[in-house]
Write an enzyme that holds these catalytic residues in place. Structure first.
Site, PDB file in Angstrom:
ATOM      1  N   THR A   1       5.274   2.855   0.066  1.00 26.97           N
ATOM      2  CA  THR A   1       6.688   2.515  -0.112  1.00 26.97           C
ATOM      3  C   THR A   1       7.346   2.103   1.189  1.00 26.97           C
ATOM      4  OG1 THR A   1       7.299   4.835   0.167  1.00 26.97           O
ATOM      5  CG2 THR A   1       6.896   4.052  -2.074  1.00 26.97           C
TER       6      THR A   1
ATOM      7  N   ASP B   1       0.814  -1.209   0.000  1.00 28.59           N
ATOM      8  CA  ASP B   1       0.000   0.000   0.000  1.00 28.59           C
ATOM      9  C   ASP B   1       0.853   1.267   0.000  1.00 28.59           C
ATOM     10  OD1 ASP B   1       0.988  -0.506   2.484  1.00 28.59           O
ATOM     11  OD2 ASP B   1      -0.746   0.256   3.571  1.00 28.59           O
TER      12      ASP B   1
END
Length: 500
Positions: A415, A413
């Site tokens: 980095t 969802d």
């Protein structure tokens, strides 16, 4: 004592013979015992119903440093993740095993050997393999549940420093109660939901890690209650008249509604609102300093426990595929049995012949494959915990370890999930000029020269003007832009530290 009532009775009529010459009716007041319902039986039934009825969590007012007067009001601070008990182990394991078609099929085949007309071999040829499969499965489930019990026992027996009138007393996590004040050192996991009262930092700040709650490894800032942080030492918490109102237990770990009411020696009452930044949930780790907190939720009422689902039996894709293949093979055996009965002729007890053919063709379904899978799962889980390339990894369940080899896609969802929130500065682009790690020394020299003492004195005497014209002015303007960019990067960010 039973209740006694006074009632009026008519003891005679006018026509009755009586020695008395007068005909007046004589009324006597006589005591009559009235039977009351058995209150003990009612109390017993109501107590049993209240014990069986699940208690709804409610808001509470906790006095600082005072253990709750009624310990039965709040649950014990005990973690329990076991799937089975001594009584439910065998029934639940057998139910989970025989709900699969493969095991149910061999159970029916084995039970049919008790019927003389259907017996085609020795009993151990059918019950032996089935019993061995169930035995291996029960051993595997027992090992997993014993490991869960050991992990829970280790957590429940962890010792913490509790603040009392006698000073700091070491108590186990299972003996903590609502209203206790505990001290959590750096690197220690919090045993219960706390309201942060004091920290070793003068500003009352404290960083925590919540990787067990939300999966994020970055540090989060928590603040102590200002009125308690201003105290000289921790022992003053026991002498102050203060209470904390906490909302009823919720699953949301990102919100909290509460307030602290303080009654000082002058009988003046003050209140401070409390938010999620003043709390540390159970399962979080104190990353910096030492935290002193008030226990407000324990055991199953903690945020972490309320977000955990009950342990359940997991089924892997291999087991589902094997179950489907078993059904196909079963249909094949039925087809072969029908063909053999048709060739013989549908005369006599043909249905008995058909079932005997099903027993004969049952060897097409290899029960040994299930044994090999269960043994392989146990060995695979054991190998994961001893792999030197992934130290510290432990298989919590031996039911689905092979699923790790079937991962095709990894969905992220953000980095930070992939980078572990540890990023390295690679390039600085100034519009017309780009700086990489090979040329970062130019950035360093530009910033150093711009902020040197000579330049500071010149800037104090002569106002800075935008450079126009020659190369020197161009160089001066670029150096200013580099300094402003580096200053913006150093100040305008939301980076949290990862070490003190």
């Amino acid at each position: 004592m039973d209740e006694v009532e006074l009632v009026t009775r008519n003891q005679g009529n006018e026509s009755d013979t009586d020695t008395d010459s007068s005909s007046e009716t004589e009324h006597l007041l006589s005591p009559v015992k009235v039977r009351r319902p058995n209150m003990n039986r009612k109390r017993c039934c109501s107590g049993l119903l209240s014990w069986c009825r699940r208690k709804e969590p409610a808001s509470r007012t906790v006095w600082v440093g005072r253990t709750a007067a009624s310990t039965s009001t709040f649950p014990a601070n005990v973690i329990k993740n076991q799937k089975y008990s001594i009584i439910t182990f065998i029934p639940v394991v057998l139910f989970n095993q025989f709900k699969f078609f493969l095991n149910l099929y061999f159970l029916v085949m084995a039970c049919s050997q008790f019927i003389p007309q259907l017996r085609i071999g020795y009993l151990y040829t059918y019950w032996g393999p089935l019993g061995f499969v169930i035995f291996v499965t029960m051993v595997r489930e027992a090992i997993d549940d014993i490991k869960r019990w050991q992990r829970d026992r280790e957590v429940n027996q962890s010792r913490y420093a509790k603040l009392t009138e006698r000073g700091l007393v070491s108590v186990t996590s299972a003996n903590l109660k609502v209203g206790d004040i505990i001290v959590v050192e750096k690197g220690v996991r919090v045993p219960a939901d706390l309201v942060l009262l004091r920290t070793t930092e003068s500003a009352g700040a404290c960083f925590i890690r919540t990787d067990q709650l939300d999966g994020e490894t970055d540090w989060k800032l928590r603040l102590a209650v200002p009125s308690t942080q201003r105290l000289t030492k921790d022992d003053d918490l026991l002498r102050m008249q203060a209470s904390v109102y906490a909302e009823k237990p919720q699953k949301d770990i990102h919100s909290f509604i509460g307030k602290m009411s303080i009654l000082d020696s002058d009988a003046d009452t003050g209140e401070e609102s409390l938010g999620v930044e003043n709390t540390i949930w159970a399962g979080a780790v104190v990353a910096s300093g030492t935290a002193t907190g008030l226990v407000v939720y324990t055991g199953p009422e903690c945020r972490a426990a309320m977000n955990n689902s009950q342990p359940r039996s997991k089924v892997g894709l291999i087991d589902q595929e094997l179950n489907g293949i078993t059904k196909v093979l079963f249909l094949a055996t039925i087809g072969l049995a029908v063909i053999m009965v048709a060739l013989k002729g549908f005369d006599g007890p043909w249905y008995l012949y058909m079932f005997r053919f099903l027993l004969l063709f049952s060897y097409l379904i290899p029960i040994s494959l299930r044994v090999n899978l269960d043994m392989g799962k146990i060995f695979y889980s054991w190998s994961i915990g001893r792999d030197k390339e992934i130290p510290g990894t432990q298989a919590r369940s031996t039911t689905i370890p092979e699923e790790l080899g079937r991962v095709s896609y990894l969905l992220s969802d953000k980095t930070g999930t992939l980078t572990m929130n540890q990023m390295i500065f690679k390039k600085l682009h100034m519009g017309s000029t780009s700086y990489s790690p090979d040329t970062f020394d130019e950035v360093q020299s530009s910033v150093s020269s711009e902020l040197s003492e000579e330049n500071r004195r010149e800037l104090a005497a002569v106002p800075r003007r935008p450079a126009t014209g020659g190369g020197g002015g161009k160089r001066q303007g670029e150096r200013e832009r580099i300094t402003e960019a580096v200053t913006a990067l150093a100040l305008c960010h939301n980076v949290t530290p990862v070490y003190e």
